[in-house]
Design a protein around this motif. Structure first.
Motif, PDB file in Angstrom:
ATOM      1  N   ARG A   6      19.900   3.800  98.551  1.00 47.47           N
ATOM      2  CA  ARG A   6      18.963   4.501  99.430  1.00 47.47           C
ATOM      3  C   ARG A   6      18.419   5.766  98.758  1.00 47.47           C
ATOM      4  N   GLU A  10      14.530   6.542  97.761  1.00 41.57           N
ATOM      5  CA  GLU A  10      13.886   7.775  98.226  1.00 41.57           C
ATOM      6  C   GLU A  10      13.295   8.548  97.056  1.00 41.57           C
ATOM      7  N   PHE A  44      14.137   2.586 104.975  1.00 38.50           N
ATOM      8  CA  PHE A  44      14.245   2.585 106.427  1.00 38.50           C
ATOM      9  C   PHE A  44      14.503   1.209 107.021  1.00 38.50           C
ATOM     10  N   GLU A  45      14.595   0.183 106.200  1.00 38.56           N
ATOM     11  CA  GLU A  45      14.827  -1.180 106.701  1.00 38.56           C
ATOM     12  C   GLU A  45      16.109  -1.270 107.509  1.00 38.56           C
ATOM     13  N   ASP A  47      17.681   1.113 109.077  1.00 41.81           N
ATOM     14  CA  ASP A  47      17.517   1.869 110.327  1.00 41.81           C
ATOM     15  C   ASP A  47      16.787   1.036 111.368  1.00 41.81           C
TER      16      ASP A  47
END
Length: 52
Positions: A6, A10, A44-45, A47
């Motif tokens: 992640r 980012e 964000f997948e 989430d």
């Protein structure tokens, strides 16, 4: 996805946004924004899946 993955995605998204802002070529700018969007989607997948 791991936290390390992640953070990588980012960072890559941030880099693509910086490169988009730095270029004067509209095609390159568009490509950088598209890549940034793909990296952010990966970030964000999880989430989105968790909210379902």
């Amino acid at each position: 996805m791991t936290d390390e993955d992640r953070r990588y995605y980012e960072r890559r998204a941030e880099m693509e946004l910086e490169m988009a802002a730095a270029t004067e070529d509209p095609n390159a700018c568009s490509s950088h924004y598209a890549l940034a969007n793909l990296y952010l989607a990966l970030v964000f997948e999880k989430d989105v899946q968790d909210a379902s």
